[in-house]
Scaffold this active site. Structure first.
Site, PDB file in Angstrom:
ATOM      1  N   PRO A 116       0.829  -1.210   0.000  1.00 49.09           N
ATOM      2  CA  PRO A 116       0.000   0.000   0.000  1.00 49.09           C
ATOM      3  C   PRO A 116       0.868   1.267   0.000  1.00 49.09           C
ATOM      4  O   PRO A 116       1.913   1.296   0.648  1.00 49.09           O
ATOM      5  CB  PRO A 116      -0.802  -0.099   1.308  1.00 49.09           C
ATOM      6  CG  PRO A 116      -0.633  -1.485   1.792  1.00 49.09           C
ATOM      7  CD  PRO A 116       0.596  -2.057   1.171  1.00 49.09           C
ATOM      8  N   VAL A 117       0.418   2.269  -0.756  1.00 48.67           N
ATOM      9  CA  VAL A 117       1.213   3.501  -0.902  1.00 48.67           C
ATOM     10  C   VAL A 117       0.962   4.437   0.284  1.00 48.67           C
ATOM     11  O   VAL A 117      -0.158   4.518   0.796  1.00 48.67           O
ATOM     12  CB  VAL A 117       0.824   4.206  -2.228  1.00 48.67           C
ATOM     13  CG1 VAL A 117       1.525   5.546  -2.379  1.00 48.67           C
ATOM     14  CG2 VAL A 117       1.161   3.305  -3.410  1.00 48.67           C
ATOM     15  N   ASP A 167      14.061   3.103   5.839  1.00 46.86           N
ATOM     16  CA  ASP A 167      13.242   2.373   4.861  1.00 46.86           C
ATOM     17  C   ASP A 167      14.112   1.706   3.798  1.00 46.86           C
ATOM     18  O   ASP A 167      14.009   0.501   3.548  1.00 46.86           O
ATOM     19  CB  ASP A 167      12.273   3.325   4.138  1.00 46.86           C
ATOM     20  CG  ASP A 167      11.042   3.608   4.945  1.00 46.86           C
ATOM     21  OD1 ASP A 167      11.111   3.467   6.177  1.00 46.86           O
ATOM     22  OD2 ASP A 167      10.016   3.980   4.342  1.00 46.86           O
TER      23      ASP A 167
HETATM   24  O1  PMV Z   1       6.267   6.186   7.229  1.00 45.85           O
HETATM   25  P1  PMV Z   1       7.444   5.301   7.040  1.00 45.85           P
HETATM   26  O2  PMV Z   1       7.232   3.882   7.345  1.00 45.85           O
HETATM   27  O3  PMV Z   1       8.157   5.561   5.769  1.00 45.85           O
HETATM   28  O4  PMV Z   1       8.486   5.620   8.193  1.00 45.85           O
HETATM   29  C1  PMV Z   1       8.940   6.857   8.499  1.00 45.85           C
HETATM   30  C2  PMV Z   1       9.813   6.731   9.690  1.00 45.85           C
HETATM   31  C3  PMV Z   1      10.195   8.071  10.276  1.00 45.85           C
HETATM   32  O5  PMV Z   1      11.043   7.782  11.381  1.00 45.85           O
HETATM   33  C4  PMV Z   1       8.973   8.811  10.778  1.00 45.85           C
HETATM   34  C5  PMV Z   1      10.928   8.933   9.281  1.00 45.85           C
HETATM   35  C6  PMV Z   1      12.280   8.426   8.896  1.00 45.85           C
HETATM   36  O6  PMV Z   1      12.811   8.912   7.897  1.00 45.85           O
HETATM   37  O7  PMV Z   1      12.866   7.586   9.599  1.00 45.85           O
END
Ligand code: PMV
Length: 328
Positions: A116-117, A167
């Site tokens: 999911p996006v 990520d």
């Molecule tokens: O929303 P996601 O799963 O892409 O995660 C972001 C995680 C944060 O800590 C909020 C931002 C980051 O760049 O680590």
């Protein structure tokens, strides 16, 4: 998965979920994340008999030649920058990447994804990693995992402002990761497998916004928010030890504590709180939002025999979708 025709280069990358430490990770604290292999992005690159680079991404209803897309389109920026680093074109918006002159290939690129996006499952990073590997493979450009990861991080920076890099790291290595921004990738062992349920609010929430809201808070009173980040860091650290030693039951309480701290950071939402409460009422050992917040996903720790019950309760409470996954 793509079927691999002769002369074509398929590549796949999993989704990911952050177990502990989101947001604090942007401020140098550790976070734990794991791949979610039930969902994935798949890319196939092959030679084209027509001129140009043709992208077919049916999930987002995109069927276009590269040069008709705006240069800041997420797929276009991956392809343009890949062609630059692999010396096929001579200009790139990413000035930090090495590159050179070269020939523009004619390609067909098919992109599909079940992730999911904008839901905190790493869909952008997974598409970037799979697309980069498929291009590299098809064009015989050798890239190590470190290079794919570094490239994907540059792409994340274009679209997400100040990403920590968690990520792209989990998605590139497809292994559990103890992540500290700017430090070498560290993986960790899972002493005993445990089961989590990922519940999707169905609300698409850009991480960039919640990250910049947290930054605004932090700028108003750094010492107050640094204290919160330190508490989250302690949770991530304790959680890693518990996972490695096979004491996964205690992760439930740590999830609850982490969720409360994320509420203080204002990145939860009524929908996320509702799903977290529903999971706990249905017998989960603990639950928290995951990722950027405000929407996207939450996760709950469950004993395996209760997984279906908690999953059904999450759906009754409004979850658009649930994924039961074993972390091992
Ligand atoms: O929303 P996601 O799963 O892409 O995660 C972001 C995680 C944060 O800590 C909020 C931002 C980051 O760049 O680590």
């Amino acid at each position: 998965m793509n079927s691999s025709a002769p002369g074509s280069a398929p590549a796949s990358a999993p989704g990911k979920v952050i177990l502990f430490g989101e947001h604090a990770v942007v401020y140098g604290r550790p976070a734990l994340a794991v791949p979610v292999t039930q969902v994935h992005a798949d890319v196939n690159v092959s030679d084209s008999s027509r001129s140009g680079i043709w992208i077919d991404a049916p999930d987002i209803n995109l069927h276009a030649e590269l040069n008709t897309l705006p240069s800041d389109h997420p797929l276009a920026s991956v392809i343009h920058n890949f062609l630059f680093i692999s010396s096929r074109v001579s200009s790139s918006p990413l000035t930090s990447l090495p590159g050179g002159e070269g020939k523009f290939p004619n390609l067909e690129i098919k992109i599909t994804s079940t992730i999911p996006v904008a839901a905190g499952l790493g869909s952008g990073a997974a598409v970037t990693v799979a697309l980069t590997r498929a291009l590299a493979s098809h064009l015989n450009y050798s890239m190590t995992d470190e290079e794919v990861n570094a490239f994907a991080y540059e792409i994340e920076k274009i679209h997400h402002g100040t990403p920590s890099g968690i990520d792209n790291t989990v998605v590139t290595y497809a292994r559990p990761v103890y992540f500290v921004k700017g430090q070498a990738m560290e993986t960790f062992k899972v002493g005993k497998p445990f089961t989590i349920i990922i519940g999707d609010t169905g609300i698409s929430a850009p991480t960039k916004e919640s990250v910049s809201d947290v930054r605004r808070l932090w700028l108003t009173d750094k010492s107050r928010w640094e204290t919160i980040f330190d508490k989250i860091a302690e949770i991530s650290f304790t959680a890693r030890r518990a996972i490695e030693q096979g004491h996964w039951e205690i992760l439930g309480e740590l999830m609850n504590e982490n969720h409360q701290l994320l509420q203080k950071l204002t990145v939860s939402s009524p929908e996320l709180d509702g799903l977290v409460a529903a999971a706990c009422n249905a017998g989960a050992l603990g639950a928290k939002m995951s990722g950027g917040g405000r929407g996207g996903n939450m996760l709950a720790l469950v004993r395996p025999d209760l997984a279906e019950t908690v999953s059904a309760s999450l759906q009754e409470a409004g979850a658009r979708n649930t994924i039961i996954t074993q972390i091992s």
